[in-house]
Design a protein around this motif. Structure first.
Motif, PDB file in Angstrom:
ATOM      1  N   SER A 199       0.818  -1.211   0.000  1.00 22.97           N
ATOM      2  CA  SER A 199       0.000   0.000   0.000  1.00 22.97           C
ATOM      3  C   SER A 199       0.855   1.266   0.000  1.00 22.97           C
ATOM      4  N   VAL A 200       2.175   1.113   0.032  1.00 24.73           N
ATOM      5  CA  VAL A 200       3.051   2.288  -0.053  1.00 24.73           C
ATOM      6  C   VAL A 200       3.702   2.392  -1.429  1.00 24.73           C
ATOM      7  N   ASP A 201       3.331   1.493  -2.355  1.00 26.34           N
ATOM      8  CA  ASP A 201       3.922   1.485  -3.686  1.00 26.34           C
ATOM      9  C   ASP A 201       3.256   2.500  -4.603  1.00 26.34           C
ATOM     10  N   HIS A 202       4.020   2.934  -5.597  1.00 29.73           N
ATOM     11  CA  HIS A 202       3.487   3.695  -6.721  1.00 29.73           C
ATOM     12  C   HIS A 202       3.275   2.692  -7.854  1.00 29.73           C
ATOM     13  N   ALA A 203       2.154   2.755  -8.551  1.00 33.12           N
ATOM     14  CA  ALA A 203       1.811   1.726  -9.535  1.00 33.12           C
ATOM     15  C   ALA A 203       1.439   2.327 -10.876  1.00 33.12           C
ATOM     16  N   ILE A 204       1.669   1.531 -11.907  1.00 34.53           N
ATOM     17  CA  ILE A 204       1.154   1.779 -13.256  1.00 34.53           C
ATOM     18  C   ILE A 204       0.101   0.720 -13.518  1.00 34.53           C
ATOM     19  N   VAL A 205      -1.078   1.136 -13.924  1.00 32.07           N
ATOM     20  CA  VAL A 205      -2.176   0.202 -14.165  1.00 32.07           C
ATOM     21  C   VAL A 205      -2.709   0.423 -15.574  1.00 32.07           C
ATOM     22  N   LEU A 206      -2.892  -0.672 -16.310  1.00 30.93           N
ATOM     23  CA  LEU A 206      -3.477  -0.644 -17.650  1.00 30.93           C
ATOM     24  C   LEU A 206      -4.768  -1.449 -17.621  1.00 30.93           C
ATOM     25  N   GLY A 207      -5.823  -0.857 -18.140  1.00 31.61           N
ATOM     26  CA  GLY A 207      -7.090  -1.563 -18.174  1.00 31.61           C
ATOM     27  C   GLY A 207      -8.181  -0.691 -18.774  1.00 31.61           C
ATOM     28  N   VAL A 208      -9.412  -1.168 -18.646  1.00 27.55           N
ATOM     29  CA  VAL A 208     -10.582  -0.445 -19.158  1.00 27.55           C
ATOM     30  C   VAL A 208     -11.370   0.088 -17.967  1.00 27.55           C
ATOM     31  N   PRO A 209     -11.511   1.401 -17.821  1.00 27.69           N
ATOM     32  CA  PRO A 209     -12.334   1.938 -16.728  1.00 27.69           C
ATOM     33  C   PRO A 209     -13.815   1.652 -16.987  1.00 27.69           C
TER      34      PRO A 209
END
Length: 305
Positions: free
Chosen positions: A161-171
């Motif tokens: 929960s302290v990570d920075h993330a890149i997320v790919l998907g369909v909102p």
């Protein structure tokens, strides 16, 4: 001999590179999507989920969760995936796949969007923790018919929960609010790494294949450049003029026995030399990257030890 020969060889090299990349499996597709998917903001993703049209997008932000759980090092986690894999037929095959997860979001400023963690499979790209042994070490985690000497590894992938993330998907809009999901024929992808580092993790199980594909692409570029130069030269340079008479001394080529002027030198040898140089360069490059890769692997292993 025509420019079609190096052109056809270049096309063959391109096809070979494509086949090598396809052989990497679904992780090649994940890497390609990471490299090509357009980035948008979390606010824009929320607007897409509410009013459409459906789009496959990338968002960046900090992971957030109301109820996380701790690992052995007391790090707050939102997702932990544990896989047991057996080495069979030259590749790792998953024989058990378990996960623990809590609802979490990706936040950018004051806006956040939920992530469908249950849809993450090959699209989860983080630094894995691995432990290697044999099937005899974990008989309760592998099929009973697996020989006890079969290499087995446990792969643990965690998201904090302290990570920075890149997320790919369909909102998409749901009854609980906007949510990033798989869709439009593409997987949900989440990585806590920068794209370049994520690519290295994706290729970790088959590091030689991306290198071989790069070599084939380089060879294809050289061959296609040779074909293009040859083709252009055929239009720019004047064509050979046949002799007026085959009689020696009557305007024939003094270097031939009564024949008209022809190609000077050995064009087939020159073409073969160009192709040979390209192939030698490709092989030398592959040997170099494999040697340096092994050296780096030994150094890394030494540091870990």
């Amino acid at each position: 001999m025509t420019p079609l020969v190096p052109f056809a060889a270049g096309i063959a090299a391109l096809v070979g590179a494509w086949l090598v990349l396809r052989a990497i499996g679904p992780r090649y597709r994940v890497g390609r999507l990471l490299a090509a998917t357009p980035r948008t903001t979390v606010d824009d993703a929320i607007r897409i989920s509410e009013s459409g049209p459906a789009r496959y997008v990338r968002i960046d932000g900090r992971i957030d969760a109301e109820d996380d759980f701790e690992d052995d090092a007391h790090r707050p986690l939102v997702l932990r995936r544990t896989r047991f894999q057996a080495r069979r037929r030259g590749r790792w095959e998953t024989v058990e796949d378990g996960r623990e997860a809590v609802p979490f979001t990706v936040r950018e400023g004051l806006s956040s969007i939920a992530i469908a963690a249950e849809e993450l499979a090959d699209g989860l790209v983080v630094i894995p923790r691995e432990s290697v042994g044999t099937a005899g070490d974990v008989p309760d985690r592998v099929p009973g018919d697996l020989p006890r000497t079969t290499p087995v590894r446990a792969v643990i992938e965690q998201v904090s929960s302290v990570d920075h993330a890149i997320v790919l998907g369909v909102p998409v809009g749901t009854s609980t609010g906007p949510r990033m999901r798989a869709g439009l024929g593409r997987p949900l992808i989440l990585t806590t790494l920068e794209p370049a580092e994520a690519m290295r993790v994706l290729a970790a199980d088959s590091p030689d294949r991306p290198r071989l594909a790069a070599v084939l692409l380089a060879v294809a570029g050289i061959l296609l450049a040779v074909a293009a130069a040859w083709w252009v030269a055929g239009f720019v340079l004047p064509p050979s003029v046949a002799a007026a008479t085959p009689t020696p001394g009557a305007g024939g080529d003094p270097r031939s026995s009564g024949e008209g002027p022809g190609l000077v030198g050995q064009p087939l040898f020159a073409l073969g030399a160009v192709i040979a140089i390209a192939l030698v360069s490709a092989i030398a490059t592959l040997v170099y990257v494999r040697t340096t890769g092994r050296r780096a692997g030994r150094q890394e292993h030494g540091h870990r030890g």
